[in-house]
Structure formats: structure tokens, C-alpha cells
Design an enzyme around this catalytic site. Structure first.
Site, PDB file in Angstrom:
ATOM      1  N   SER A  62     128.228   4.996 103.698  1.00 28.77           N
ATOM      2  CA  SER A  62     128.680   3.622 103.952  1.00 28.77           C
ATOM      3  C   SER A  62     128.996   3.392 105.422  1.00 28.77           C
ATOM      4  O   SER A  62     129.346   4.318 106.159  1.00 28.77           O
ATOM      5  CB  SER A  62     129.939   3.316 103.137  1.00 28.77           C
ATOM      6  OG  SER A  62     129.700   3.532 101.770  1.00 28.77           O
TER       7      SER A  62
HETATM    8  N1  SAM Z   1     131.354   6.958  99.675  1.00 27.46           N
HETATM    9  C1  SAM Z   1     130.049   7.339 100.156  1.00 27.46           C
HETATM   10  C2  SAM Z   1     130.023   7.719 101.604  1.00 27.46           C
HETATM   11  O1  SAM Z   1     130.905   7.302 102.316  1.00 27.46           O
HETATM   12  O2  SAM Z   1     129.093   8.392 101.970  1.00 27.46           O
HETATM   13  C3  SAM Z   1     129.035   6.240  99.972  1.00 27.46           C
HETATM   14  C4  SAM Z   1     128.425   6.266  98.675  1.00 27.46           C
HETATM   15  S1  SAM Z   1     126.964   5.441  98.395  1.00 27.46           S
HETATM   16  C5  SAM Z   1     127.166   3.883  99.129  1.00 27.46           C
HETATM   17  C6  SAM Z   1     127.175   5.141  96.660  1.00 27.46           C
HETATM   18  C7  SAM Z   1     127.056   6.361  95.802  1.00 27.46           C
HETATM   19  O3  SAM Z   1     127.410   6.009  94.498  1.00 27.46           O
HETATM   20  C8  SAM Z   1     125.644   6.914  95.723  1.00 27.46           C
HETATM   21  O4  SAM Z   1     125.637   8.235  96.160  1.00 27.46           O
HETATM   22  C9  SAM Z   1     125.286   6.823  94.262  1.00 27.46           C
HETATM   23  O5  SAM Z   1     124.507   7.900  93.810  1.00 27.46           O
HETATM   24  C10 SAM Z   1     126.654   6.834  93.630  1.00 27.46           C
HETATM   25  N2  SAM Z   1     126.742   6.271  92.284  1.00 27.46           N
HETATM   26  C11 SAM Z   1     126.153   5.177  91.747  1.00 27.46           C
HETATM   27  N3  SAM Z   1     126.528   4.997  90.468  1.00 27.46           N
HETATM   28  C12 SAM Z   1     127.398   6.006  90.189  1.00 27.46           C
HETATM   29  C13 SAM Z   1     128.139   6.360  89.037  1.00 27.46           C
HETATM   30  N4  SAM Z   1     128.099   5.647  87.895  1.00 27.46           N
HETATM   31  N5  SAM Z   1     128.930   7.447  89.097  1.00 27.46           N
HETATM   32  C14 SAM Z   1     129.009   8.180  90.218  1.00 27.46           C
HETATM   33  N6  SAM Z   1     128.324   7.887  91.337  1.00 27.46           N
HETATM   34  C15 SAM Z   1     127.536   6.814  91.327  1.00 27.46           C
END
Ligand code: SAM
Length: 660
Positions: A62
């Protein structure tokens, strides 16, 4: 190794601090965590630009400002336990871990989870636990959390996450159509079952995929064209709402044709004294009757509804019969809207064979004395000897016929065990008689048998009522449901029924406090369990207006003003959508349906309305889209007009049930 501390400090000053994030703990944590350690090899030099960057599995790390904003919105403090959904690179979890006591973070892609775990180890961040799985279900063993941050955009705030918040806890989540912009939402748990919601404007995230998020199959077009541009919940409701025409316009009933193939259509009401709810149910029912529904089963006492049934089906009334609906709350059925529907039904039935006629039946159990009288009257006519036995059996209930609610206390003494046995025996005898005489005596015998059943249920009801708790409610609703089943059986293999009862009986109890807190079941739940998709549960609601209600049980009817709905209720969302009256069919918009799974308050007004203690007396926590299949909305409503003595002189037929 590359020293990027200058760039990091510059990023914090320029992109975070100057854009309004002033929380010193957050700024300090962001100066400390090396973002370059969380990007893929080759992207290090871009680590301090304020933008998202690609990581494995098609995901992103992000944008730093958004990470800071979400942490600030979540008001994380030293000592907090925090859950993050969407570990991704692990950067946000790392930043939070420098502030709080413990971070739990869930990632659905095992590879990302493993990489993040290794990064935390390498940096010596020991207060972070990583798990692979569906974060929309939360991390129940570690709950409750002081804060939950979801780093992916979902259709709504998952109920599981809201439930895993501590009281005072904060959930921050992007909500909306993930192909476009989402809104950053902050949900605060204010009590055991209450939440507030605040919108922090547009953001853009990768989709939250899971049980309480979007489906995995890549089909993100579940929301329709209109909802894609309407992301606020009231706007989404407005886009999906189908405005309702006048009650007399045939188009009103036609809107409900979609439910005509169901076995049972249950129509609720948010109060027992609102004219619009009765008129709407009448309009829908008229149409369903045209589609072949032959049962109208209502939340009224069986013997009282039987008088209406005789009237609408042109059958003879017994020589002596008490006008129905004389007991509190008389206005619930003795009102001008019900009278108009009853007259329509009588006209509809006039030229039809009895088996094609639509009957009007009562599901409720309160008029025990009326039922006893009806059983005796029937037996007096067909079998005086059996009548004498029944009289004897019912004798033990006689002292309580007028005040059955006091029966429970007396029933605690041993002598009354016999009373229970006697009424059950009478019920069995009537059932045996019904079997023996199948095909003869039709409606009259069905009526008497149902009355005998009712006395047996009522005896148990009043006995258990003394103890309080859910047992007497469950007994009553189970009796109502079983009566419906008996009716469907009695009216033939393909018989279909419309049910009119309060939302508390119609809306599936499992998705309201009735089921989750009090262990209560209701007619709606039992119908879903028995009929599955062949049951349609339709709730009704209003924002404000007037209602006919009493202040206390047995009190006189008053026309009371309904307070405008609370800001944290489902009613307020409907009000804010700006459409005065509409049908909201949850099956038409999956994105909206998912958002309406969120637990919120809903108002329940019965025959008593106490605006002074409204929150405590009338609101309960529900998941609207699970409670009902559709919702009918009237923003402003008016009290029913009760039928008084003036009706005696209007020249209606002698059999007219509402004559006084
Ligand atoms: N917090 C992270 C960072 O700072 O790098 C950013 C994360 S990214 C924007 C969103 C993440 O949410 C992705 O890696 C995706 O695989 C994960 N994701 C989506 N749906 C999910 C779920 N139901 N449970 C866990 N992770 C999930």
C-alpha cells in the site's frame, strides 16, 4: 547495504506529516521501519515514493500515506492488540508492530505470508503473528481486538470482524465496488450490539476475497451498472429500490409476481398499527390470490379469524357467536384496512367452488376461551356425548379462561398435571375424529380440531409463560408454524399460503438478537428450514409518522407519533436513500445484499409503543439481508383507523364479522 534513512525521513515529512498525519507514534514508527525491505527486489529505489508498488501474486504494497491514514483512523495505541487482514508485503503490520503490543495479520496467499514472516524475523519484529487464510472470518481465538485494519476492498464490513472488535474497538475497511474507487469506512463498536460508522472518502484497493468479501472466481461484476457509480449505502439502496405505485394500481401487486411461484409468502410489518403495512399486504395478497394462493394465514387467534373465514367464504355462522376481536388489541384486526380486504375476499370467493375459495385463518393462540367454546359448540351439534366428556376435561381450565396468564402459577401445583393430560387427550380425540371422518364435515371439523390443538398449545404456553424465558415464545411460534403446515395439508397438495404477521415472527430469528441472544425461533426461520427457497420472507419498515398503539398491555389505543429512525439503524439507510416507498429485493444486487449483511439496529413496534425508551424497548440488532429476502419501505406512515360502534348501522350483512 543501501542506506535510505534520508529518503525515509523525507517521505515521512513530505508525504505523511505535511498531508495531515500528526500522530507522533505513527510518524516515529514510519521513520523506523525500512520500507525498502518490503518491496520486491529491484523496486528498492522507489520505496519512498508515495505510491503503491507491485508485489508477488498480483498484489500491492500500500501507498505509505494510506497506511498512515488507516493506522491513524484505527487510533492504535501502545498496549493494543490489533488484527490486520491482508498482510501483503508485511509493511503495514511492521509499522503497527512498532506502536502496539501485538499484531495478528492474515494473508490469503501462502507465498506472501511466508515472505512477510521471513522479513519480520530478519528485522527482529517478534510481536507479529502471521497466518494464511481467509481474513474476512477474522482470528476468533485472539479476539477481541482493539483495532482491525483491512487492507483490501470488500463489499461490506464483514460481520465476523465487527463481532471480534472489543467494545470501543475500531474497524477500518475500504468498502465498495472494488473495480472502481472504494470508500474508507470506520466502524466503532459502541456496545454489545451497537456500532457507529464514519466515511473517510475515496480510496483504491485490491479486492478482499473471501467468505464475507468478494467471490474468488474473478467475477467482480456482481454489482450492476447502477451500483457501480453509487457507492454510499443509501445510494446503493436507491439504485436497487423499485418504487411502489398506489395501493389500488394493479402494478403494485404485479411487482410481487416474482414471489408467486413460492409455496409460502410471508409478509411482515414493523408495527401492529400502521395503515400502509395493511394496505400493502392486502394489495400483494390480492395479486397472489389471483395466482392461486388459497390460504391467508394471519397473526390472529384462530377462533376469531374463523368468524372472518365464514364471512368471506359465505358459510353459515353458529347461532350464537361473539363478534370476533373483542380482546386487546382490538385495532390490530378490527380496522378499516382489514375490513376492506375482507370485503374484497368475500367478493372474490362468491362464485367459486369451496375448494377454490381463499380462506382466512388465524395462527395465534391467545383466545383459549374462544377455542374451548368452539370445540364444545361443534361437539354439541355432532356428538353430545363427546361434548359432555370435553366439557369435563376443559373444566380444569375454566377458572383461568378469562385471565389465562395467571394459570402458570397455579399449574405449578401437582393437581394441574391432570389438566395438561386432559386437554391433550381431548386434542387426540379430535384428531382421531378428523381421521375417521375424513372427507365429511370438512371446514367445520378442521376448525374444531384446530381449536382443540390450540387449547393444548395454549395450556402449555400459559404454563411455561410463568417461568419467562424463550420457551413460551418458541411454543407460540412453533404452534403458529404447525398451524400453517396443517392448513397447507388440509387445503390440498399444491396449496399455497400468504402469511401476515409481525416482522418479529416473519424475519428469520437466527439473524436477529432473538436467535443470537435469546435462543428464540420463529415462523420465518421454521418456514425456511421446512420450505427452503420455496419460502419468501418479506419485511416492512418505516422512518416516521403515526402509529396506533397502547402505552401498556391492555391499555387504550392511542395515535402516537413515531420518532424519526435512529442514525445507526437500517431504517435510516432507507430514509437517506430519498425514495418515499419502495420494494428492495435483495436478490437483485449481490453487492448490496452483502453490505446489508452488516449488523445494525432495526425498529420493532408491536401493540405497545414507548417512544421515551425507544432504543431499549424497540430496537434490536439484525442482519437485514439474512433476516429477510426483500424489504418493503414506506418512509412516512399513518395509524390504522379502528372500527368502532358506527359500523353496526351501516347496513352490512348480518354475518358481518365486525358488527358490534
Ligand atoms: N498491508 C499490505 C502492505 O502494506 O503491504 C497491503 C496489502 S494488499 C493492498 C492487500 C492484501 O490483501 C493482498 O495481499 C491480498 O492477497 C490480501 N487479501 C485479499 N483478500 C484477503 C482475505 N480474505 N484474507 C486475507 N488476505 C486477503
Amino acid at each position: 547495504m543501501l542506506d535510505l534513512s534520508r529518503e525515509r525521513n523525507r517521505m515521512v515529512d513530505v508525504h505523511i506529516s505535511r498531508r495531515g498525519i500528526h500522530d507522533r507514534e505513527i510518524l516515529q514508527a514510519m521513520r523506523e521501519v525500512p520500507r525498502e525491505a518490503f518491496v520486491d527486489p529491484g523496486f528498492e529505489e522507489f520505496a519512498y515514493e508515495d505510491g503503491p508498488l507491485p508485489i508477488a501474486d498480483g498484489q500491492t504494497i500500500s501507498q505509505p500515506y494510506i497506511v498512515a491514514l488507516m493506522i491513524e483512523m484505527a487510533e492504535v495505541r501502545p498496549g493494543d492488540h490489533v488484527l490486520e487482514v491482508g498482510t501483503g508485503s508485511g509493511y503495514a503490520a511492521a509499522v503497527m508492530s512498532r506502536i502496539v503490543e501485538h499484531v495478528y495479520t492474515i494473508e490469503r496467499h501462502p507465498g506472501l505470508a511466508e515472505t512477510a514472516r521471513r522479513r519480520f524475523d530478519k528485522l527482529g519484529y517478534r510481536n507479529i503473528e502471521v497466518r494464511t487464510g481467509d481474513g474476512t472470518k477474522g482470528w476468533p481465538e485472539a479476539a477481541p481486538f482493539d483495532a482491525i485494519i483491512v487492507a483490501a476492498g470488500g463489499p461490506g464490513a464483514p460481520a465476523a470482524l465487527q463481532e471480534q472488535l472489543d467494545v470501543g474497538g475500531r474497524l477500518v475497511i475500504p468498502i465498495g465496488d472494488e473495480q472502481d474507487e472504494q470508500r474508507l469506512l470506520k466502524v466503532v463498536r459502541t456496545g454489545a450490539a451497537t456500532y457507529t460508522e464514519e466515511d473517510f472518502g475515496g480510496v483504491r484497493f485490491v479486492p478482499l476475497i473471501g467468505e464475507q468479501g468478494w467471490p474468488e472466481n474473478g467475477d467482480r461484476t456482481v454489482t450492476d451498472r447502477l451500483t457501480r457509480t453509487a457507492r454510499r449505502l443509501p445510494d446503493m439502496i436507491a439504485a436497487a429500490a423499485e418504487p411502489l405505485p398506489d395501493f389500488d394500481d394493479p402494478a403494485f401487486g404485479e411487482l410481487f409476481d416474482r414471489f408467486a411461484d413460492r409455496r409460502v409468502v410471508l409478509l411482515g410489518e414493523a408495527s401492529h398499527g400502521t395503515s400502509e403495512f395493511y394496505r400493502a399486504r392486502a394489495a400483494i395478497t390480492r395479486r397472489l390470490v389471483e395466482h392461486g394462493f388459497t390460504i391467508v394465514a394471519v397473526e390472529a387467534d384462530w377462533p376469531d379469524a374463523a368468524a372472518i373465514d365464514r364471512y368471506v367464504r359465505h358459510r353459515l355462522s353458529p347461532a350464537s357467536f361473539d363478534p370476533p376481536f373483542q380482546r386487546f388489541p382490538t385495532w390490530m384486526w378490527r380496522n378499516t384496512d382489514v375490513a376492506a380486504f375482507v370485503d374484497w375476499l368475500r367478493r372474490h370467493n362468491e362464485k367459486l367452488e369451496p375448494f377454490r375459495q381463499t380462506g382466512f385463518y388465524g395462527l395465534d393462540i391467545y383466545n383459549m376461551s374462544g377455542s374451548i367454546a368452539a370445540v364444545l359448540q361443534y361437539l354439541d351439534r355432532v356428538d353430545p356425548q363427546a361434548a359432555a366428556i370435553a366439557r369435563e376435561r376443559y373444566g380444569c381450565l375454566t377458572p383461568w379462561q378469562n385471565e389465562p396468564s395467571t394459570y402458570g402459577r397455579a399449574a405449578l401445583t401437582d393437581g394441574y398435571k391432570d389438566c395438561e393430560k386432559a386437554v391433550l387427550q381431548q386434542c387426540r380425540d379430535m384428531l382421531a375424529r378428523q381421521l375417521e371422518r375424513a372427507g365429511q364435515d370438512g371446514a367445520d371439523l378442521l376448525d374444531a380440531t384446530q381449536n382443540a390443538r390450540l387449547v393444548a398449545s395454549a395450556e402449555r404456553y400459559y404454563r411455561t409463560m410463568y417461568y419467562g424465558g424463550s420457551q413460551s415464545w418458541n411454543l407460540r411460534d412453533t404452534h403458529m408454524f404447525e398451524t400453517l403446515e396443517h392448513l397447507l395439508e388440509a387445503r390440498g397438495q399444491n396449496a399455497k399460503a400468504v402469511v401476515w404477521a409481525h416482522n418479529s415472527h416473519i424475519g428469520d430469528a437466527r439473524y436477529t438478537e432473538m436467535g443470537t441472544v435469546r435462543d428464540e425461533v420463529n415462523v420465518g426461520q421454521l418456514c425456511r428450514e421446512r420450505f427452503g427457497d420455496e419460502a419468501a420472507l418479506i419485511g416492512f419498515g418505516t422512518h416516521s409518522g403515526t402509529v396506533a398503539a397502547a402505552s401498556d398491555w391492555d391499555g387504550k389505543m392511542e395515535v402516537k407519533s413515531i420518532r424519526p429512525s435512529r442514525g445507526d439503524s437500517y431504517e435510516r439507510l432507507c430514509h437517506d436513500c430519498g425514495i418515499a416507498r419502495f420494494l428492495l429485493d435483495f436478490s437483485r444486487d449481490e453487492g448490496l445484499r452483502r453490505r446489508l449483511l452488516e449488523r445494525r439496529l432495526e425498529r420493532f413496534i408491536g401493540v405497545i409503543y414507548r417512544p421515551e425508551t425507544e432504543l431499549h424497548s424497540h430496537y434490536a440488532d439484525v442482519s437485514l439481508a439474512q433476516q429477510f429476502d426483500a424489504f418493503v419501505w414506506f418512509d412516512e406512515t399513518t395509524a390504522v383507523t379502528p372500527i368502532g360502534p358506527e359500523h353496526a348501522a351501516t347496513g352490512v350483512p348480518d354475518t358481518y364479522p365486525f358488527g358490534l
